[in-house]
Design a protein around this motif. Structure first.
Motif, PDB file in Angstrom:
ATOM      1  N   SER A   1      29.011  65.428   3.460  1.00  0.00           N
ATOM      2  CA  SER A   1      28.839  64.174   2.724  1.00  0.00           C
ATOM      3  C   SER A   1      29.878  64.096   1.621  1.00  0.00           C
ATOM      4  O   SER A   1      30.279  65.123   1.055  1.00  0.00           O
ATOM      5  CB  SER A   1      27.437  64.088   2.114  1.00  0.00           C
ATOM      6  N   PHE A   2      30.326  62.898   1.323  1.00  0.00           N
ATOM      7  CA  PHE A   2      31.289  62.721   0.243  1.00  0.00           C
ATOM      8  C   PHE A   2      31.152  61.315  -0.322  1.00  0.00           C
ATOM      9  O   PHE A   2      30.507  60.435   0.270  1.00  0.00           O
ATOM     10  CB  PHE A   2      32.718  62.963   0.746  1.00  0.00           C
ATOM     11  N   THR A   3      31.762  61.115  -1.475  1.00  0.00           N
ATOM     12  CA  THR A   3      31.750  59.796  -2.101  1.00  0.00           C
ATOM     13  C   THR A   3      33.115  59.152  -1.924  1.00  0.00           C
ATOM     14  O   THR A   3      34.139  59.696  -2.349  1.00  0.00           O
ATOM     15  CB  THR A   3      31.432  59.899  -3.609  1.00  0.00           C
ATOM     16  N   CYS A   4      33.128  58.012  -1.283  1.00  0.00           N
ATOM     17  CA  CYS A   4      34.370  57.288  -1.031  1.00  0.00           C
ATOM     18  C   CYS A   4      34.701  56.394  -2.227  1.00  0.00           C
ATOM     19  O   CYS A   4      33.820  55.723  -2.772  1.00  0.00           O
ATOM     20  CB  CYS A   4      34.219  56.433   0.239  1.00  0.00           C
TER      21      CYS A   4
ATOM     22  N   GLN B   1      27.410  54.696  -2.513  1.00  0.00           N
ATOM     23  CA  GLN B   1      26.646  55.352  -1.464  1.00  0.00           C
ATOM     24  C   GLN B   1      27.430  56.512  -0.855  1.00  0.00           C
ATOM     25  O   GLN B   1      28.644  56.473  -0.763  1.00  0.00           O
ATOM     26  CB  GLN B   1      26.270  54.352  -0.369  1.00  0.00           C
ATOM     27  N   LYS B   2      26.695  57.525  -0.449  1.00  0.00           N
ATOM     28  CA  LYS B   2      27.308  58.693   0.158  1.00  0.00           C
ATOM     29  C   LYS B   2      27.769  58.374   1.587  1.00  0.00           C
ATOM     30  O   LYS B   2      27.098  57.673   2.343  1.00  0.00           O
ATOM     31  CB  LYS B   2      26.309  59.854   0.209  1.00  0.00           C
ATOM     32  N   LYS B   3      28.932  58.899   1.939  1.00  0.00           N
ATOM     33  CA  LYS B   3      29.454  58.775   3.289  1.00  0.00           C
ATOM     34  C   LYS B   3      29.448  60.147   3.952  1.00  0.00           C
ATOM     35  O   LYS B   3      29.453  61.177   3.270  1.00  0.00           O
ATOM     36  CB  LYS B   3      30.880  58.217   3.270  1.00  0.00           C
ATOM     37  N   THR B   4      29.459  60.163   5.266  1.00  0.00           N
ATOM     38  CA  THR B   4      29.476  61.406   6.020  1.00  0.00           C
ATOM     39  C   THR B   4      30.752  61.474   6.841  1.00  0.00           C
ATOM     40  O   THR B   4      31.176  60.474   7.429  1.00  0.00           O
ATOM     41  CB  THR B   4      28.260  61.504   6.956  1.00  0.00           C
TER      42      THR B   4
END
Length: 281
Positions: A66-69, A75-78
């Motif tokens: 997971s990371f933050t774009c 919202q967290k992205k995968t």
């Protein structure tokens, strides 16, 4: 690349939408890792499909994080990371590099040359890792340029240049039991992409008097032109689908099917609607 090998997200269930997004975001972050933030500008749907296809067939070990774009900070992205994603990033960079150089030769815009110059060192890295594939991209550009200069009228011949190139890119390993099916899938998908691109650019190319392989067919039989294009595109995707269904792909299978059977047609359908609206006016 061209941007026609997209998913039809309106018909994807939520779980499959997440799978597609994970690979799309994974490619974006891998492009950044390989070539810096500018690499993210090269992100496209076509190479995302390649990542889904090869990951589905070979099921490599994947690191899911997971990371933050920065573009979507709330919202967290995968993302998915793997050897396949690394490969697809280098293919994306090599394709974009040679297309940028080709565009620069056509229109002389210095911005494209500067962009290509930036990615040159990463293309050299790609060539060391994947010499066969980079050679195929370079050969494809050279053949297309010769076809344009000679005003080649043979559609099968010219469309096959894109097919041959994409067929080679679909073969991740130099030797593998599934290489024939992968090449066939890429070959027919490449032919579809080339004609779809020519179909979309037809009006623009006619106004600028630029080379477009479909202009010859339109001139010969304007009344059957639309039928001819539709039949050609359908034939290519039928063969592409046969090659896919012959492979033992379970992982990502429904997302890949969505793209092959529906997603690739979304731009064509859009152009049809656009054309009808123009006629009504």
């Amino acid at each position: 690349m061209f941007g026609y090998v997209n998913a039809n997200k309106s018909t994807l269930v939520e779980s499959d939408q997440k799978i597609y997004q994970n690979y799309y975001c994974g490619l974006c972050q891998d492009l950044k890792r390989v070539s810096g933030p500018r690499g993210q500008l090269l992100l496209n749907y076509d190479v995302t499909f390649l990542a889904l296809l090869l990951s589905g067939l070979y099921e490599p070990k994947e690191d899911v994080k997971s990371f933050t774009c920065r573009l979507h900070p709330t919202q967290k992205k995968t993302i998915v990371k793997s050897q396949i994603m690394d490969y697809c990033s280098y293919m994306d960079i090599a394709l974009s590099y040679y297309n940028l150089l080709d565009d620069y030769q056509d229109d002389g815009k210095r911005g494209k040359k500067r962009m290509a110059d930036y990615f040159e060192k990463f293309v050299l890295e790609a060539e060391k890792k994947y010499p066969r594939q980079v050679a195929a991209i370079r050969s494809y550009i050279e053949k297309q340029n010769l076809a344009e200069k000679s005003q080649e009228k043979n559609l099968d011949k010219v469309a096959s240049y894109t097919g041959e190139m994409l067929g080679e890119l679909c073969k991740f390993y130099d030797e593998d039991v599934w290489n024939d099916d992968l090449y066939t899938l890429g070959y027919y998908l490449g032919r579809f992409i080339y004609v779809m691109d020519a179909y979309e650019d037809m009006e623009k190319d006619q106004k600028k008097c630029d080379y477009n392989i479909l202009s010859f067919h339109n001139e010969e039989c304007p009344n059957c032109y639309e039928t001819f294009v539709r039949q050609f595109l359908t034939t290519q995707m039928t063969e592409c689908a046969k090659a896919f269904e012959h492979m033992p792909i379970l992982k990502n299978a429904e997302v890949i099917r969505n793209i092959i059977y529906s997603g690739v047609w979304t731009k064509y359908d859009y152009l049809q609607v656009k054309s009808e609206r123009r006629k009504e006016k």
